[in-house]
Design a protein around this motif. Sequence first.
Motif, PDB file in Angstrom:
ATOM      1  N   GLY A 283     -55.668  13.225 -33.815  1.00  0.00           N
ATOM      2  CA  GLY A 283     -54.273  13.482 -33.455  1.00  0.00           C
ATOM      3  C   GLY A 283     -53.873  14.954 -33.545  1.00  0.00           C
ATOM      4  O   GLY A 283     -52.691  15.279 -33.444  1.00  0.00           O
ATOM      5  N   TYR A 284     -54.857  15.826 -33.708  1.00  0.00           N
ATOM      6  CA  TYR A 284     -54.570  17.249 -33.949  1.00  0.00           C
ATOM      7  C   TYR A 284     -53.691  17.865 -32.861  1.00  0.00           C
ATOM      8  O   TYR A 284     -52.850  18.722 -33.128  1.00  0.00           O
ATOM      9  CB  TYR A 284     -55.902  18.007 -34.038  1.00  0.00           C
ATOM     10  N   ASN A 285     -53.874  17.427 -31.623  1.00  0.00           N
ATOM     11  CA  ASN A 285     -53.102  18.011 -30.509  1.00  0.00           C
ATOM     12  C   ASN A 285     -51.994  17.084 -30.016  1.00  0.00           C
ATOM     13  O   ASN A 285     -51.442  17.301 -28.948  1.00  0.00           O
ATOM     14  CB  ASN A 285     -54.044  18.343 -29.343  1.00  0.00           C
ATOM     15  N   ARG A 286     -51.706  16.055 -30.783  1.00  0.00           N
ATOM     16  CA  ARG A 286     -50.671  15.104 -30.368  1.00  0.00           C
ATOM     17  C   ARG A 286     -49.394  15.383 -31.144  1.00  0.00           C
ATOM     18  O   ARG A 286     -49.430  15.667 -32.333  1.00  0.00           O
ATOM     19  CB  ARG A 286     -51.187  13.683 -30.617  1.00  0.00           C
ATOM     20  N   LYS A 287     -48.252  15.284 -30.435  1.00  0.00           N
ATOM     21  CA  LYS A 287     -46.990  15.681 -31.071  1.00  0.00           C
ATOM     22  C   LYS A 287     -46.231  14.523 -31.729  1.00  0.00           C
ATOM     23  O   LYS A 287     -45.567  14.709 -32.733  1.00  0.00           O
ATOM     24  CB  LYS A 287     -46.050  16.326 -30.040  1.00  0.00           C
ATOM     25  N   SER A 288     -46.286  13.331 -31.111  1.00  0.00           N
ATOM     26  CA  SER A 288     -45.365  12.310 -31.640  1.00  0.00           C
ATOM     27  C   SER A 288     -46.009  10.933 -31.819  1.00  0.00           C
ATOM     28  O   SER A 288     -46.985  10.593 -31.141  1.00  0.00           O
ATOM     29  CB  SER A 288     -44.144  12.199 -30.727  1.00  0.00           C
ATOM     30  N   TYR A 289     -45.433  10.211 -32.747  1.00  0.00           N
ATOM     31  CA  TYR A 289     -45.833   8.840 -33.062  1.00  0.00           C
ATOM     32  C   TYR A 289     -44.545   8.059 -33.292  1.00  0.00           C
ATOM     33  O   TYR A 289     -43.538   8.614 -33.748  1.00  0.00           O
ATOM     34  CB  TYR A 289     -46.675   8.806 -34.346  1.00  0.00           C
ATOM     35  N   SER A 290     -44.599   6.779 -33.059  1.00  0.00           N
ATOM     36  CA  SER A 290     -43.389   5.967 -33.200  1.00  0.00           C
ATOM     37  C   SER A 290     -42.879   5.921 -34.656  1.00  0.00           C
ATOM     38  O   SER A 290     -41.673   5.855 -34.883  1.00  0.00           O
ATOM     39  CB  SER A 290     -43.675   4.554 -32.687  1.00  0.00           C
ATOM     40  N   PHE A 291     -43.795   5.972 -35.624  1.00  0.00           N
ATOM     41  CA  PHE A 291     -43.355   5.865 -37.031  1.00  0.00           C
ATOM     42  C   PHE A 291     -42.390   6.990 -37.417  1.00  0.00           C
ATOM     43  O   PHE A 291     -41.658   6.879 -38.403  1.00  0.00           O
ATOM     44  CB  PHE A 291     -44.548   5.797 -37.998  1.00  0.00           C
ATOM     45  N   MET A 292     -42.380   8.078 -36.625  1.00  0.00           N
ATOM     46  CA  MET A 292     -41.461   9.187 -36.933  1.00  0.00           C
ATOM     47  C   MET A 292     -40.007   8.781 -36.711  1.00  0.00           C
ATOM     48  O   MET A 292     -39.095   9.466 -37.172  1.00  0.00           O
ATOM     49  CB  MET A 292     -41.774  10.383 -36.030  1.00  0.00           C
ATOM     50  N   HIS A 293     -39.789   7.670 -35.967  1.00  0.00           N
ATOM     51  CA  HIS A 293     -38.419   7.187 -35.696  1.00  0.00           C
ATOM     52  C   HIS A 293     -38.003   6.077 -36.647  1.00  0.00           C
ATOM     53  O   HIS A 293     -36.905   5.540 -36.523  1.00  0.00           O
ATOM     54  CB  HIS A 293     -38.319   6.692 -34.248  1.00  0.00           C
ATOM     55  N   TRP A 294     -38.897   5.688 -37.559  1.00  0.00           N
ATOM     56  CA  TRP A 294     -38.544   4.620 -38.507  1.00  0.00           C
ATOM     57  C   TRP A 294     -37.656   5.191 -39.614  1.00  0.00           C
ATOM     58  O   TRP A 294     -37.766   6.372 -39.973  1.00  0.00           O
ATOM     59  CB  TRP A 294     -39.803   4.045 -39.174  1.00  0.00           C
ATOM     60  N   ASN A 295     -36.818   4.315 -40.197  1.00  0.00           N
ATOM     61  CA  ASN A 295     -35.985   4.743 -41.336  1.00  0.00           C
ATOM     62  C   ASN A 295     -36.859   5.229 -42.482  1.00  0.00           C
ATOM     63  O   ASN A 295     -36.466   6.108 -43.246  1.00  0.00           O
ATOM     64  CB  ASN A 295     -35.148   3.574 -41.870  1.00  0.00           C
ATOM     65  N   SER A 296     -38.043   4.633 -42.607  1.00  0.00           N
ATOM     66  CA  SER A 296     -38.902   4.947 -43.763  1.00  0.00           C
ATOM     67  C   SER A 296     -39.642   6.270 -43.599  1.00  0.00           C
ATOM     68  O   SER A 296     -40.368   6.669 -44.508  1.00  0.00           O
ATOM     69  CB  SER A 296     -39.939   3.829 -43.941  1.00  0.00           C
ATOM     70  N   PHE A 297     -39.484   6.940 -42.451  1.00  0.00           N
ATOM     71  CA  PHE A 297     -40.328   8.121 -42.204  1.00  0.00           C
ATOM     72  C   PHE A 297     -40.142   9.187 -43.278  1.00  0.00           C
ATOM     73  O   PHE A 297     -39.027   9.601 -43.582  1.00  0.00           O
ATOM     74  CB  PHE A 297     -40.030   8.716 -40.812  1.00  0.00           C
ATOM     75  N   ASN A 298     -41.269   9.623 -43.829  1.00  0.00           N
ATOM     76  CA  ASN A 298     -41.249  10.611 -44.902  1.00  0.00           C
ATOM     77  C   ASN A 298     -42.005  11.843 -44.394  1.00  0.00           C
ATOM     78  O   ASN A 298     -43.239  11.858 -44.351  1.00  0.00           O
ATOM     79  CB  ASN A 298     -41.935   9.994 -46.135  1.00  0.00           C
ATOM     80  N   SER A 299     -41.253  12.875 -43.992  1.00  0.00           N
ATOM     81  CA  SER A 299     -41.901  14.015 -43.328  1.00  0.00           C
ATOM     82  C   SER A 299     -42.810  14.780 -44.296  1.00  0.00           C
ATOM     83  O   SER A 299     -43.805  15.373 -43.876  1.00  0.00           O
ATOM     84  CB  SER A 299     -40.872  14.936 -42.677  1.00  0.00           C
ATOM     85  N   LYS A 300     -42.465  14.742 -45.604  1.00  0.00           N
ATOM     86  CA  LYS A 300     -43.339  15.444 -46.582  1.00  0.00           C
ATOM     87  C   LYS A 300     -44.704  14.778 -46.653  1.00  0.00           C
ATOM     88  O   LYS A 300     -45.733  15.449 -46.690  1.00  0.00           O
ATOM     89  CB  LYS A 300     -42.690  15.405 -47.973  1.00  0.00           C
ATOM     90  N   GLU A 301     -44.694  13.431 -46.679  1.00  0.00           N
ATOM     91  CA  GLU A 301     -45.969  12.693 -46.725  1.00  0.00           C
ATOM     92  C   GLU A 301     -46.770  12.937 -45.438  1.00  0.00           C
ATOM     93  O   GLU A 301     -47.985  13.067 -45.458  1.00  0.00           O
ATOM     94  CB  GLU A 301     -45.719  11.183 -46.874  1.00  0.00           C
ATOM     95  N   TRP A 302     -46.057  12.984 -44.332  1.00  0.00           N
ATOM     96  CA  TRP A 302     -46.704  13.234 -43.034  1.00  0.00           C
ATOM     97  C   TRP A 302     -47.353  14.623 -43.028  1.00  0.00           C
ATOM     98  O   TRP A 302     -48.505  14.787 -42.624  1.00  0.00           O
ATOM     99  CB  TRP A 302     -45.669  13.059 -41.926  1.00  0.00           C
ATOM    100  N   ASP A 303     -46.635  15.627 -43.530  1.00  0.00           N
ATOM    101  CA  ASP A 303     -47.206  16.977 -43.608  1.00  0.00           C
ATOM    102  C   ASP A 303     -48.426  16.992 -44.526  1.00  0.00           C
ATOM    103  O   ASP A 303     -49.439  17.629 -44.234  1.00  0.00           O
ATOM    104  CB  ASP A 303     -46.170  17.983 -44.128  1.00  0.00           C
ATOM    105  N   PHE A 304     -48.316  16.241 -45.626  1.00  0.00           N
ATOM    106  CA  PHE A 304     -49.424  16.160 -46.575  1.00  0.00           C
ATOM    107  C   PHE A 304     -50.671  15.570 -45.897  1.00  0.00           C
ATOM    108  O   PHE A 304     -51.784  16.104 -46.031  1.00  0.00           O
ATOM    109  CB  PHE A 304     -49.008  15.306 -47.788  1.00  0.00           C
ATOM    110  N   VAL A 305     -50.464  14.482 -45.129  1.00  0.00           N
ATOM    111  CA  VAL A 305     -51.587  13.822 -44.446  1.00  0.00           C
ATOM    112  C   VAL A 305     -52.250  14.791 -43.467  1.00  0.00           C
ATOM    113  O   VAL A 305     -53.478  14.912 -43.411  1.00  0.00           O
ATOM    114  CB  VAL A 305     -51.081  12.557 -43.709  1.00  0.00           C
ATOM    115  N   LYS A 306     -51.421  15.520 -42.702  1.00  0.00           N
ATOM    116  CA  LYS A 306     -51.984  16.447 -41.711  1.00  0.00           C
ATOM    117  C   LYS A 306     -52.738  17.581 -42.400  1.00  0.00           C
ATOM    118  O   LYS A 306     -53.854  17.929 -42.010  1.00  0.00           O
ATOM    119  CB  LYS A 306     -50.863  17.013 -40.821  1.00  0.00           C
TER     120      LYS A 306
END
Length: 382
Positions: free
Chosen positions: A216-239
């Motif tokens: 997913g290195y060159n992909r910008k979006s995923y549906s989970f980013m629109h969920w109420n539960s989305f945690n951008s810090k965890e997402w940054d950590f995963v990347k």
Amino acid sequence: MNFIAKTSAGLEQVLSEELLSYNYKDIKILRRAVSFSGNLTDLYNANYCLRTALRILMPIAEFKAQSDIELYNNIYNIGWEKYFDYKKTIYIDASSYSNIFRHTGYVAQKTKDAIVDYFRNKFTIRPNVEKFNPDIVINLHIFENNVIVSLDSSGKPLNQRGYREHTGDAPLNEVIAAGLILISKWNKKSFFIDPMCGSGTIPIEAAYIATNTPSGYNRKSYSFMHWNSFNSKEWDFVKERANSEIIKSEAEIVCADINSSVIDIAFKNAKNAGFTDFIDFKIDDFFNSNSGKDSGTIIFNPPYGERLKIEDIYDFNKSIGNKLKNSYSGFKAGIILMKNDDAKSIGLKSSKKINIFNGPIECLYLEYELYQGSHKKINNVQ
Ligand SMILES: C[S@@+](CC[C@H](N)C(=O)[O-])C[C@H]1O[C@@H](n2cnc3c(N)ncnc32)[C@H](O)[C@@H]1O
């Protein structure tokens, strides 16, 4: 939490091995899917890193329904605001293998009605339906009277890596290309060639694999980013965690085709992926060129039989077999053909045979160990 990673038929085993390599728990092979368990961080990681998953579903309800009223009521009662708000656009992706619910379109309509009515009754505002670029994708799977409702955490399928803007006539799905390379057990270091590369999918996926670059290195979006539960810090950590594993690779990867215009396309796609320094592009006729190497891995999908007459397929595949025997001894070869193309005419004994679907097209992946010395033996026999 339980998740379902969907894939193409034939890639279930290799997907389960990928999941195992990330230490996911409760891995179970299903039909065109593998289930596993984890938390939301694991879900983000699965979307970002898995190469052979098409989408990752998070089941949120399972119930029995005998009628469309029961289906509607059960969907209505899910408590949707837990998952997303009415400002988000939605799309229902339904599949039904049932004598009760025969029409997938009708099932999707009923599901949409239940969700929209729920929001309107509770908040006076309803979410809009968006077919092409929805924020939220709701997946409905019906088998007889059993209904599973899931949120599709990926949205657009995961083969859409973000690099392939351009394609040739018959591009291979990126997930299948990656799957074939993983099935071949290429060691990520030795010489790799796709001699009929078209838009370059196989060599580009090989470059992702060789460098440990997340799918997913060159992909910008995923549906989970629109969920109420989305945690951008965890997402940054995963990347960041996955990106820190990216390495420079010593592998030599060649992307060749007889057609110069598709080589241009392959080059543009590789540029989007960031791999032009790393892949060697060549305009070459497979039958009149040589790799110049004693060993390596050669994986390709020749032109589909739909585009060739039957007698031509026989000759074409026979010539491929002869060329592999004569110029690629010491190599491992992998070829993906349409199922009804004449695979026997390749004339080599395959060491692996796997049925794989490339979208709706039923294909056959054949692998050959072209032992060094077989060339000499064949020449002696002839
Ligand atoms: C099915 S396409 C490959 C698609 C590719 N895997 C992709 O993802 O775009 C087959 C390719 O074989 C190429 N081809 C046909 N005959 C060839 C030959 N003799 N030598 C090299 N390439 C050839 C065609 O130009 C075409 O691009």
